[in-house]
Design an enzyme around this catalytic site. Sequence first.
Site, mmCIF file in Angstrom:
data_model
loop_
_atom_site.group_PDB
_atom_site.id
_atom_site.type_symbol
_atom_site.label_atom_id
_atom_site.label_comp_id
_atom_site.label_asym_id
_atom_site.label_seq_id
_atom_site.Cartn_x
_atom_site.Cartn_y
_atom_site.Cartn_z
ATOM 1 N N GLY A 6 -11.669 -5.466 2.555
ATOM 2 C CA GLY A 6 -13.103 -5.427 2.204
ATOM 3 C C GLY A 6 -13.571 -6.881 1.480
ATOM 4 O O GLY A 6 -15.049 -6.253 1.880
ATOM 5 N N HIS A 8 1.247 -8.093 4.394
ATOM 6 C CA HIS A 8 -0.314 -7.629 4.854
ATOM 7 C C HIS A 8 -0.329 -8.046 6.585
ATOM 8 O O HIS A 8 -1.062 -8.620 7.367
ATOM 9 C CB HIS A 8 -1.301 -8.533 4.395
ATOM 10 C CG HIS A 8 -1.813 -8.102 3.075
ATOM 11 N ND1 HIS A 8 -2.494 -9.123 2.373
ATOM 12 C CD2 HIS A 8 -1.987 -6.678 2.941
ATOM 13 C CE1 HIS A 8 -2.969 -8.067 1.429
ATOM 14 N NE2 HIS A 8 -2.550 -7.038 1.318
ATOM 15 N N ARG A 63 -3.916 -7.655 -9.541
ATOM 16 C CA ARG A 63 -2.495 -8.247 -9.535
ATOM 17 C C ARG A 63 -3.113 -9.796 -9.326
ATOM 18 O O ARG A 63 -4.487 -10.768 -9.348
ATOM 19 C CB ARG A 63 -2.005 -8.490 -8.292
ATOM 20 C CG ARG A 63 -1.138 -7.373 -8.286
ATOM 21 C CD ARG A 63 -0.250 -7.383 -7.389
ATOM 22 N NE ARG A 63 -0.906 -6.253 -5.800
ATOM 23 C CZ ARG A 63 -1.155 -5.977 -4.416
ATOM 24 N NH1 ARG A 63 -0.318 -6.287 -3.733
ATOM 25 N NH2 ARG A 63 -1.308 -4.891 -3.745
ATOM 26 N N ARG A 99 3.415 3.319 9.028
ATOM 27 C CA ARG A 99 3.403 2.335 8.216
ATOM 28 C C ARG A 99 5.240 1.651 7.461
ATOM 29 O O ARG A 99 5.044 2.712 6.898
ATOM 30 C CB ARG A 99 2.277 1.434 6.675
ATOM 31 C CG ARG A 99 1.878 0.449 6.805
ATOM 32 C CD ARG A 99 1.034 0.100 5.812
ATOM 33 N NE ARG A 99 1.159 -0.686 5.049
ATOM 34 C CZ ARG A 99 0.436 -1.068 3.991
ATOM 35 N NH1 ARG A 99 0.185 0.080 3.340
ATOM 36 N NH2 ARG A 99 0.715 -1.509 3.000
ATOM 37 N N GLY A 118 -13.985 -9.741 2.113
ATOM 38 C CA GLY A 118 -13.436 -11.137 3.387
ATOM 39 C C GLY A 118 -14.803 -10.358 3.951
ATOM 40 O O GLY A 118 -15.499 -11.605 4.758
ATOM 41 N N GLU A 168 -5.359 -2.378 11.057
ATOM 42 C CA GLU A 168 -4.286 -1.765 11.352
ATOM 43 C C GLU A 168 -3.837 -0.690 11.826
ATOM 44 O O GLU A 168 -2.512 -1.084 12.796
ATOM 45 C CB GLU A 168 -3.255 -2.510 9.574
ATOM 46 C CG GLU A 168 -3.785 -3.614 8.946
ATOM 47 C CD GLU A 168 -3.716 -3.635 7.485
ATOM 48 O OE1 GLU A 168 -5.382 -3.012 7.521
ATOM 49 O OE2 GLU A 168 -3.140 -4.586 6.811
ATOM 50 N N LYS A 171 -2.807 8.796 4.390
ATOM 51 C CA LYS A 171 -3.554 8.459 5.340
ATOM 52 C C LYS A 171 -2.806 8.928 7.110
ATOM 53 O O LYS A 171 -1.317 8.114 7.568
ATOM 54 C CB LYS A 171 -4.048 6.521 5.337
ATOM 55 C CG LYS A 171 -4.843 7.294 4.320
ATOM 56 C CD LYS A 171 -5.680 5.337 4.523
ATOM 57 C CE LYS A 171 -5.209 4.658 2.738
ATOM 58 N NZ LYS A 171 -5.446 3.432 3.322
ATOM 59 N N ASN A 207 0.755 6.643 7.042
ATOM 60 C CA ASN A 207 0.889 5.831 6.104
ATOM 61 C C ASN A 207 0.576 6.334 5.435
ATOM 62 O O ASN A 207 0.169 6.774 4.291
ATOM 63 C CB ASN A 207 -0.618 4.932 5.966
ATOM 64 C CG ASN A 207 -0.252 3.615 4.941
ATOM 65 O OD1 ASN A 207 0.273 3.763 4.386
ATOM 66 N ND2 ASN A 207 -1.498 2.602 4.890
HETATM 67 P P1 ADP Z 1 -7.828 -2.032 0.312
HETATM 68 O O1 ADP Z 1 -6.412 -3.564 0.077
HETATM 69 O O2 ADP Z 1 -7.304 -1.321 -0.962
HETATM 70 O O3 ADP Z 1 -7.692 -1.638 1.370
HETATM 71 P P2 ADP Z 1 -10.396 -2.941 0.668
HETATM 72 O O4 ADP Z 1 -10.041 -3.862 1.646
HETATM 73 O O5 ADP Z 1 -10.766 -1.515 1.002
HETATM 74 O O6 ADP Z 1 -9.090 -2.597 -0.271
HETATM 75 O O7 ADP Z 1 -10.589 -4.548 -0.379
HETATM 76 C C1 ADP Z 1 -11.413 -3.645 -1.647
HETATM 77 C C2 ADP Z 1 -12.479 -4.530 -1.477
HETATM 78 O O8 ADP Z 1 -13.378 -4.747 -0.787
HETATM 79 C C3 ADP Z 1 -13.128 -4.163 -3.697
HETATM 80 O O9 ADP Z 1 -13.127 -5.133 -4.609
HETATM 81 C C4 ADP Z 1 -14.447 -3.801 -2.906
HETATM 82 O O10 ADP Z 1 -15.395 -4.656 -4.342
HETATM 83 C C5 ADP Z 1 -14.211 -5.017 -2.153
HETATM 84 N N1 ADP Z 1 -15.946 -4.670 -0.871
HETATM 85 C C6 ADP Z 1 -16.414 -3.604 -0.446
HETATM 86 N N2 ADP Z 1 -17.565 -4.287 0.044
HETATM 87 C C7 ADP Z 1 -17.913 -5.701 -0.602
HETATM 88 C C8 ADP Z 1 -19.315 -5.855 -0.690
HETATM 89 N N3 ADP Z 1 -20.440 -5.746 -0.206
HETATM 90 N N4 ADP Z 1 -19.419 -7.190 -1.563
HETATM 91 C C9 ADP Z 1 -17.784 -7.822 -2.074
HETATM 92 N N5 ADP Z 1 -17.154 -7.274 -2.060
HETATM 93 C C10 ADP Z 1 -16.849 -5.787 -1.465
#
Ligand code: ADP
Length: 402
Positions: free
Chosen positions: A325, A175, A236, A86, A327, A380, A16, A9
């Site tokens: 992250g 995505h 964004r 990717r 979700g 992914e 990565k 990636n």
């Molecule tokens: P990317 O799109 O860069 O891969 P991620 O999928 O890692 O990002 O998501 C990052 C987001 O997930 C950040 O806003 C982070 O604060 C949030 N996040 C991770 N753990 C938690 C948590 N326990 N509670 C709330 N938000 C979280």
Amino acid sequence: MEPTTLVVNCGSSSLKLALFDRKDQKLATVLVERLNTPHAVARIQGLETQITIPAEGGYEAALQAVLAALKEEGLMTSDPTAVGHRVVHGGETFREAVLVDDDVLESIQACSGLAPLHNPVNLAGIEAMRKLYPTVPQIAVFDTAFHQTLPPRAYRYALPDHYYRQWAVRRYGFHGTSHYYMTREAARRLDRTPATTSLISAHLGNGCSITAIRDGNSVDTSMGLTPLEGLVMGTRSGDVDPGLFDYLSTKGITANQLSKVLNQESGLLGLSGQTNDMRTLCDLADHGHEPSRLAVDVFCFRLAKYIGAMMASLSQLDALVFTGGIGENSSRIRQQTCSHLGLLGFDLDAELNHAHGGFSDGIISNPDSRFPVIVIPTNEELVIANEATRLAGSPMARDGAQ
Ligand code: ADP
């Protein structure tokens, strides 16, 4: 020698790599940061050693250094048998993953106008790996491909027809690899086949998007021509009134400035004035910081509105799925979002919702909920590895195309 698949990636400042065996086990992960600067470093996950990346030599030199380190650490005992890349934008050309040849490279190049920050660096990664492993099949997996099943009513904007015909202005969606994985995994958990599974899939990370999946196919999605449209994201804005451009031009804001603001200074960061990190925002909100509370409110309300909107594309719904992250980890965001959807019937079980986070996953809705709600950690890299392995074993690959 056990066959392995390498997933690459390639970003503008990061790289990565993930190495998988044929049993879908990840053997190693490497992250290179500050790439293309004199301070580039790489780290193999789980190991202390830092790999120094040459300041000169671009992606090829960086990849060479990382691969040598993987071999030295005994994590990679032979050349990979397939390499999956990717690629962000496949335009209307790529509806699925493909084995890379010269024509494919040209077509990816032709899509670069639609993703000028991403496709050229994705291409650089493919070209570097082709040089390093000229006989190993290279496979391109596109973020947009899963959404190529969108019907025209979902992908066309209400703009003059020639904007689409001449300049390819339409919704592409992103995505896709993650939403595809959600389909595959949700189907498995629901004891269905992907082809009979209908979902609303919410990928909530730094970038956020939501997709309606009907019988395994993407039929509507929130990101558009670019990954800026739709949900509120880390930095964004998501949807804004297109009249904003005209109005702000009277205030002396240029298109370039506005583009930077909408992409890098808006979303959770813009609203809170503090951070794009949801965890920190929730803490700030709990300590009475009003702008952070508002940022969380706008995020959840926009998401809930989109969940409602996605229902218009479905005649059956097997589950609402959360990933990314936010979700996967934030029971609070899931709860607040679903609290707007009482009329539709997404009823969470407080205990289950709280229990599922981190690296766990599963159903978080009440057994009486009209629709099940599920948390599934996305993967992914695994999808890219699987696609690469599949295509590397195809007759075309065996005939020597790469
Ligand atoms: P990317 O799109 O860069 O891969 P991620 O999928 O890692 O990002 O998501 C990052 C987001 O997930 C950040 O806003 C982070 O604060 C949030 N996040 C991770 N753990 C938690 C948590 N326990 N509670 C709330 N938000 C979280």
